[in-house]
Design a protein around this motif. Structure first.
Motif, PDB file in Angstrom:
ATOM      1  N   GLY A 135       0.800  -1.215   0.000  1.00  0.00           N
ATOM      2  CA  GLY A 135       0.000   0.000   0.000  1.00  0.00           C
ATOM      3  C   GLY A 135       0.835   1.268   0.000  1.00  0.00           C
ATOM      4  N   LEU A 136       1.965   1.254   0.725  1.00  0.00           N
ATOM      5  CA  LEU A 136       2.784   2.459   0.836  1.00  0.00           C
ATOM      6  C   LEU A 136       3.677   2.675  -0.377  1.00  0.00           C
ATOM      7  N   PHE A 137       4.229   1.592  -0.913  1.00  0.00           N
ATOM      8  CA  PHE A 137       5.253   1.741  -1.956  1.00  0.00           C
ATOM      9  C   PHE A 137       4.819   1.219  -3.328  1.00  0.00           C
ATOM     10  N   GLY A 138       3.859   0.319  -3.364  1.00  0.00           N
ATOM     11  CA  GLY A 138       3.255  -0.095  -4.624  1.00  0.00           C
ATOM     12  C   GLY A 138       4.155  -0.849  -5.577  1.00  0.00           C
ATOM     13  N   HIS A 147       0.992  10.945  12.080  1.00  0.00           N
ATOM     14  CA  HIS A 147       1.680   9.748  11.589  1.00  0.00           C
ATOM     15  C   HIS A 147       0.955   9.154  10.378  1.00  0.00           C
ATOM     16  N   ILE A 148      -0.368   9.158  10.423  1.00  0.00           N
ATOM     17  CA  ILE A 148      -1.140   8.693   9.267  1.00  0.00           C
ATOM     18  C   ILE A 148      -0.827   9.560   8.051  1.00  0.00           C
ATOM     19  N   LYS A 149      -0.740  10.876   8.282  1.00  0.00           N
ATOM     20  CA  LYS A 149      -0.424  11.810   7.201  1.00  0.00           C
ATOM     21  C   LYS A 149       0.960  11.520   6.626  1.00  0.00           C
ATOM     22  N   ASN A 150       1.941  11.236   7.489  1.00  0.00           N
ATOM     23  CA  ASN A 150       3.279  10.880   7.028  1.00  0.00           C
ATOM     24  C   ASN A 150       3.240   9.674   6.099  1.00  0.00           C
ATOM     25  N   LEU A 151       2.508   8.636   6.493  1.00  0.00           N
ATOM     26  CA  LEU A 151       2.454   7.406   5.701  1.00  0.00           C
ATOM     27  C   LEU A 151       1.708   7.625   4.387  1.00  0.00           C
ATOM     28  N   LEU A 152       0.655   8.410   4.424  1.00  0.00           N
ATOM     29  CA  LEU A 152      -0.086   8.701   3.190  1.00  0.00           C
ATOM     30  C   LEU A 152       0.769   9.497   2.199  1.00  0.00           C
ATOM     31  N   SER A 153       1.641  10.369   2.711  1.00  0.00           N
ATOM     32  CA  SER A 153       2.497  11.155   1.817  1.00  0.00           C
ATOM     33  C   SER A 153       3.476  10.248   1.071  1.00  0.00           C
TER      34      SER A 153
END
Length: 664
Positions: free
Chosen positions: A27-30, A155-161
């Motif tokens: 999900g984060l890096f695809g 932290h959620i915002k960091n991961l979504l970025s």
């Protein structure tokens, strides 16, 4: 990937680590091709069990949109999940360095405990002074302490970025991730947000005397409002760090506690609690049924002293009615609860951290130094730029946003401080030590291998004797940089000397502030913020189980015109003059650690008055005429007209020996 998906994956990490970790990476890096790697390369670490680790990696050879790095020769990008019990900053940094040495590629490390997750990113560069193309670790960036059960919105915002970044050349892709997480970006964003709240408070606040217009002119009112609001915001943000340390209850930020939130929550928190020893606190009418909940939340908050929460006579409009125990300005100092509601909503979206960043390690969050830089820039916009109204101020903000002018980067401050420190020590060391050895010791993170024990002892003695004075300190960027560099060097030297029971970081910082660092600025608000930064730095390292009152910094950061020396006052002399001057100096030195500042202030000012009167009497007795001999510039010794305990008093001269007890 959305917020809920990330939260769900984080919650399931401890129960299904391999499955959930793969899903989180996807999900984060695809990446389409994630392969498992052997964990045997991590063997030998005492901080974690390599057998419980999980390593995935992908490769530029078989990822369609991922190309080999151009600044290094890496093709691989590794993702390591490391179960760990010690989640302290030092343990995470040590483990990160060890893992990056074992896995010599770009490596993003997820440190997993039973309740929290931390993520470490490491920048790499080619080693200097070598002909080989060998890359080395440069800086570690941490997203620390993500709560698995209830992750913080920041932290959620960091991961979504991270999830929004497109694939490309490996080094460019990795660089884009770090740019998305950069504290420079965070600083700019927070500065814009806090500036908006600053303007909102200024627009809606009503000060005593404002309605009639007789007490303040337009410009005076605007400046008074700005100073009041800036002080209010600095106190609230300081308390947010106290909350992070577990010293202030987060439930105090609920504006539904009172319809008069400022008078019934902020004032009791600032003045009756943080500025008052526990045995002397009196909450007046708050002790009734309606206010008992507020009093209960304030009960465990420690007494801090230090002056930050001392009500300013001409700046805080704080006087209690002796009958009710409530503010006399309840109906004339008005701050709508809505201003606080919007401010707290913004602050809740940011992660606060007590760990101060260095040029080698950074944690993604609002740390004390970053906050100081925000105030430094805000202070400059509000006062140095001399903006007279909100529209003018808005234009300045937009211009600064367009040009990226927010603060002096900490790397530049660090370089300036290290350069000054190395050169000063080279000059000061009794036993001459090669400048290059000193430079390596000061500049390199692990410098000092070439320093002998005897040399280390000489350097440490020279370090303790240094006097660092910033004659235009602003809000304290250079003094705080020097504090950090002296602390780092002190720790290195103690390690070389093999001290078994070194002082704590808190004890060291306290001694450095007392013995080494001084600042001057002509703007009183700047010196207030400089002191705030010192207090924040101390609180970060103070033992939570026993918070001692903060030092008093009235004779450490002073408001004065450092360009004008003290005029010679040869005729101001009487029999006990020298003894009285020595007593004045003793009182100044005693101020730093006294817990009864008001009593000491009274003695100091009374002695100043005595010296002034006796000096004038001596002049008249010796044949002078008080009116003709003492012209407008020498009516009194200007040292005696300056009141260091009055936050609005600015000395029209500068004399380091009088103000600090040091010669320049």
């Amino acid at each position: 990937m959305n917020q809920q998906t990330i939260a769900t994956l984080l919650q399931s990490l401890p129960t299904t680590p391999q499955e959930s970790f793969h899903a989180l990476l996807d999900g984060l890096f695809g990446f389409e091709n994630l392969a498992l790697a052997q964990t045997s390369v991590l063997e030998g670490s005492s901080l974690f069990d390599p057998k419980e680790a999980i390593i995935y990696f992908t490769n530029a050879d078989y990822e369609a949109h991922l190309r080999q790095a151009t600044s290094t020769e890496h093709k691989n990008l590794a993702f390591s999940l490391i179960p760990i019990t010690d989640t302290s900053r030092s343990a995470l940094l040590t483990a990160t360095k060890a893992i990056n040495k074992a896995i010599s590629s770009y490596n993003i490390i997820f440190f997993l405990s039973s309740t929290h997750l931390s993520i470490a990113f490491t920048t790499r560069r080619y080693a200097k002074n070598t002909h080989e193309k060998k890359d080395v670790l440069e800086k570690i960036i941490l997203i620390k302490d993500i709560d698995l059960a209830s992750p913080h919105p920041a932290h959620i915002k960091n991961l979504l970025s991270i999830a929004s970044i497109e694939h490309g050349a490996l080094d460019e892709y990795y660089k884009a991730i770090l740019e998305a997480l950069s504290i420079e970006k965070l600083n700019a964003e927070f500065f814009q947000a806090i500036t908006g709240h600053f303007l909102d408070f200024c627009q809606h606040i009503s000060l005593p005397g404002q309605a009639g217009g007789a007490d303040m002119g337009g410009d005076t009112l605007a400046d008074t409002k700005r100073e009041f609001v800036l002080r209010l915001l600095s106190r609230i943000l300081f308390c947010k760090f106290l909350e992070k340390k577990g010293l202030v209850d987060s439930r105090l930020w609920d504006t539904s506690l009172s319809s008069e939130y400022y008078h019934e929550v902020c004032e009791p928190l600032f003045f009756t609690t943080l500025n008052t020893p526990r045995e002397s606190r009196n909450y007046g009418l708050l002790n009734d049924i309606a206010g008992s909940k507020i009093v209960a939340l304030l009960d465990s908050v420690p007494y801090l002293n230090g002056g930050l929460f001392a009500p300013q006579e001409n700046g805080d409009y704080y006087k209690l009615d002796s009958t009710t125990g409530m503010s006399r300005y309840l109906n004339t100092l008005i701050i709508p609860n809505k201003c606080f509601e919007e401010l707290f909503k913004t602050l809740d979206s940011y992660h606060f951290t007590l760990d101060e960043s260095t040029p080698y390690t950074q944690e993604i969050g609002l740390d004390p130094e970053l906050l100081g830089m925000v105030f430094e820039n805000l202070l400059s916009v509000l006062f140095t730029d001399n903006k007279k109204d909100d529209k003018d101020l808005q234009k300045t903000m937009s211009k600064r946003k367009a040009t990226g002018s927010y603060y002096t980067p900490r790397e530049i401050v660090s370089y300036m401080c290290k350069s000054a420190l190395a050169q000063s020590l080279h000059t000061k060391c009794e036993q001459k030590i090669e400048y290059e050895k000193l430079k390596t010791l000061v500049f390199d993170e692990v410098g000092g291998q070439e320093i002998a024990t005897q040399e280390a002892d000489t350097i440490l003695r020279a370090l303790h004797s240094l006097k660092i004075l910033d004659p235009a300190c602003g809000s304290g960027a250079f003094p705080m940089g020097m504090l950090q560099e002296i602390l780092n060097l002190w720790e290195k030297l103690d390690e070389i000397l093999g001290k078994s029971e070194p002082q704590s970081a808190y004890e060291r910082k306290l001694r450095i502030l007392q013995d080494n660092i001084y600042g001057v600025d002509i703007q009183p608000m700047a010196t207030e913020i400089a002191r705030l930064r010192c207090f924040l730095s101390l609180i970060c390292d103070a033992p939570s189980e026993h918070i001692a009152p903060l030092p008093n910094l009235e004779f450490k950061f002073v408001s004065a015109n450092s360009l004008i020396p003290l005029p010679k006052q040869e005729q101001l002399f009487y029999r006990e003059y020298e003894n009285d001057m020595k007593e004045l100096e003793r009182l100044r030195q005693e101020t730093f650690s006294t817990h009864n500042k008001s009593e000491l202030e009274s003695r100091y000012l009374a002695l100043c008055d005595k010296i002034a009167k006796n000096a004038m009497s001596a002049i008249i007795t010796n044949g002078g005429n008080a009116e003709s001999t003492l012209d407008e510039n020498t009516k009194l010794d200007p040292r005696l007209e300056w009141n260091p305990f009055d936050p609005h008093s600015v000395a029209g001269f500068f004399d380091s020996q009088w103000m600090f007890g040091i010669k320049t």
